[in-house]
Design an enzyme around this catalytic site. Structure first.
Site, PDB file in Angstrom:
ATOM      1  N   THR A  81     -78.673-127.110  -0.242  1.00  0.00           N
ATOM      2  CA  THR A  81     -79.270-128.360  -0.715  1.00  0.00           C
ATOM      3  C   THR A  81     -78.614-128.794  -2.007  1.00  0.00           C
ATOM      4  O   THR A  81     -78.278-127.964  -2.838  1.00  0.00           O
ATOM      5  CB  THR A  81     -80.788-128.140  -0.921  1.00  0.00           C
ATOM      6  OG1 THR A  81     -81.351-127.810   0.335  1.00  0.00           O
ATOM      7  CG2 THR A  81     -81.478-129.368  -1.467  1.00  0.00           C
ATOM      8  N   ARG A 109     -86.556-130.751  13.529  1.00  0.00           N
ATOM      9  CA  ARG A 109     -87.358-130.350  12.356  1.00  0.00           C
ATOM     10  C   ARG A 109     -86.895-131.134  11.108  1.00  0.00           C
ATOM     11  O   ARG A 109     -85.721-131.263  10.831  1.00  0.00           O
ATOM     12  CB  ARG A 109     -87.178-128.849  12.129  1.00  0.00           C
ATOM     13  CG  ARG A 109     -87.906-128.303  10.901  1.00  0.00           C
ATOM     14  CD  ARG A 109     -86.975-128.120   9.755  1.00  0.00           C
ATOM     15  NE  ARG A 109     -87.589-127.461   8.607  1.00  0.00           N
ATOM     16  CZ  ARG A 109     -87.074-127.463   7.385  1.00  0.00           C
ATOM     17  NH1 ARG A 109     -85.936-128.077   7.159  1.00  0.00           N
ATOM     18  NH2 ARG A 109     -87.674-126.862   6.401  1.00  0.00           N
ATOM     19  N   GLY A 111     -87.452-131.354   6.914  1.00  0.00           N
ATOM     20  CA  GLY A 111     -88.017-130.631   5.769  1.00  0.00           C
ATOM     21  C   GLY A 111     -88.555-131.577   4.710  1.00  0.00           C
ATOM     22  O   GLY A 111     -88.875-132.738   4.975  1.00  0.00           O
ATOM     23  N   ASP A 112     -88.620-131.069   3.497  1.00  0.00           N
ATOM     24  CA  ASP A 112     -89.220-131.848   2.401  1.00  0.00           C
ATOM     25  C   ASP A 112     -88.256-132.834   1.749  1.00  0.00           C
ATOM     26  O   ASP A 112     -88.690-133.799   1.114  1.00  0.00           O
ATOM     27  CB  ASP A 112     -89.723-130.878   1.328  1.00  0.00           C
ATOM     28  CG  ASP A 112     -88.582-130.016   0.773  1.00  0.00           C
ATOM     29  OD1 ASP A 112     -87.738-129.545   1.575  1.00  0.00           O
ATOM     30  OD2 ASP A 112     -88.523-129.818  -0.447  1.00  0.00           O
ATOM     31  N   THR A 132     -85.817-127.607  -3.850  1.00  0.00           N
ATOM     32  CA  THR A 132     -85.089-126.871  -2.821  1.00  0.00           C
ATOM     33  C   THR A 132     -85.888-125.627  -2.426  1.00  0.00           C
ATOM     34  O   THR A 132     -86.585-125.048  -3.267  1.00  0.00           O
ATOM     35  CB  THR A 132     -83.683-126.452  -3.313  1.00  0.00           C
ATOM     36  OG1 THR A 132     -83.020-125.744  -2.254  1.00  0.00           O
ATOM     37  CG2 THR A 132     -83.733-125.553  -4.533  1.00  0.00           C
ATOM     38  N   GLY A 133     -85.801-125.258  -1.171  1.00  0.00           N
ATOM     39  CA  GLY A 133     -86.545-124.073  -0.720  1.00  0.00           C
ATOM     40  C   GLY A 133     -87.150-124.305   0.657  1.00  0.00           C
ATOM     41  O   GLY A 133     -86.678-125.148   1.414  1.00  0.00           O
ATOM     42  N   THR A 134     -88.186-123.558   0.949  1.00  0.00           N
ATOM     43  CA  THR A 134     -88.832-123.666   2.259  1.00  0.00           C
ATOM     44  C   THR A 134     -89.619-124.970   2.333  1.00  0.00           C
ATOM     45  O   THR A 134     -90.739-125.084   1.810  1.00  0.00           O
ATOM     46  CB  THR A 134     -89.782-122.465   2.469  1.00  0.00           C
ATOM     47  OG1 THR A 134     -89.051-121.278   2.178  1.00  0.00           O
ATOM     48  CG2 THR A 134     -90.299-122.413   3.894  1.00  0.00           C
ATOM     49  N   GLY A 135     -89.010-125.956   2.985  1.00  0.00           N
ATOM     50  CA  GLY A 135     -89.538-127.312   2.947  1.00  0.00           C
ATOM     51  C   GLY A 135     -90.999-127.418   3.351  1.00  0.00           C
ATOM     52  O   GLY A 135     -91.758-128.200   2.778  1.00  0.00           O
TER      53      GLY A 135
HETATM   54  N1  ASP Z   1     -85.810-127.767   1.363  1.00  0.00           N
HETATM   55  C1  ASP Z   1     -84.843-127.888   2.434  1.00  0.00           C
HETATM   56  C2  ASP Z   1     -85.568-127.966   3.759  1.00  0.00           C
HETATM   57  O1  ASP Z   1     -86.608-127.345   3.917  1.00  0.00           O
HETATM   58  C3  ASP Z   1     -83.859-126.768   2.507  1.00  0.00           C
HETATM   59  C4  ASP Z   1     -83.417-126.134   1.220  1.00  0.00           C
HETATM   60  O2  ASP Z   1     -83.618-126.681   0.166  1.00  0.00           O
HETATM   61  O3  ASP Z   1     -82.818-125.060   1.291  1.00  0.00           O
HETATM   62  O4  ASP Z   1     -85.068-128.590   4.654  1.00  0.00           O
END
Ligand code: ASP
Length: 212
Positions: A81, A109, A111-112, A132-135
């Protein structure tokens, strides 16, 4: 997203768009809508004279090798990201986030990152945030907007608000964010092992970091 008037634009689920943030900006500036997905987003880009690129354009040979070699650990640990937050000399705040999404995500899918309030938010009254992370966790917890709301309605500092979300609301390992407030204070908290990040200021700070 533009913090001056809360205007925003996003594209999701696109496979042939070279610069998604620039295309998101087209949505913001040239349409009355905020989010286009899939074919519709790509057709919209074409209608503004943007050429689409082949999917192979996004394949980086070294990354592909890496992915094939380490499928399992990559699944647990990594995303890809790029986010940016900025404050200009007129007091305008802006935020933008671009992502390839989580590794091994199922087709369709989202994400955020393209969702204002979840992964991206900017408001001149408070701050600009890019996550950034688990959306899914950032969506469930409306992370980016909540930071702004804590500042606006509870008088939190940017640091306190961002730490609250990353270290108390989200779980360890869920991710991180970059944020700047209307006074130019910036924070980059994360609860993962590392987060590639950098900052440039008008008074000469030029810094990049990976680890804590
Ligand atoms: N946040 C992003 C998503 O969930 C991915 C990421 O930031 O690594 O799509």
């Amino acid at each position: 997203m533009f913090g001056k008037d809360l205007s925003n634009g996003a594209v999701a689920n696109v496979k042939h768009i070279k610069n998604p943030i620039s295309r998101a900006r087209l949505v913001m500036e040239k349409t009355k809508h905020v989010l286009f997905a899939g074919d519709g987003a790509e057709k919209l880009a074409q209608s503004f004279g943007i050429n689409l690129v082949d999917e192979n354009y996004f394949i980086v040979p070294d990354e592909l090798k890496n992915w094939l070699n380490k499928k399992e650990s990559l699944e647990k640990n990594k995303g890809g990201t790029v986010g940016c937050v900025a404050l200009d000399k007129y007091g305008n705040l802006a935020a933008a986030t671009s992502t390839g999404g989580r590794f091994f995500k199922p087709p369709g899918r989202v994400g955020d990152s393209p969702l204002v309030n979840a992964g991206t938010y900017a408001n001149n009254k408070t701050c600009a945030v890019s996550c950034t992370g688990t959306g899914e966790e950032f969506i469930r917890n409306t992370v980016a907007y909540k930071i702004s709301a804590l500042i606006e309605f509870k008088n939190y500092s940017l640091q306190r608000a961002a730490d609250q979300l990353i270290f108390k609301v989200l779980k360890p390992g869920d991710g991180g964010l970059i944020a700047i407030d209307k006074n130019g204070n910036y924070v980059m908290p994360f609860s993962t092992k590392a987060m590639l990040r950098g900052v440039v200021t008008s008074n000469g700070v030029f810094e990049t970091k990976i680890w804590k």
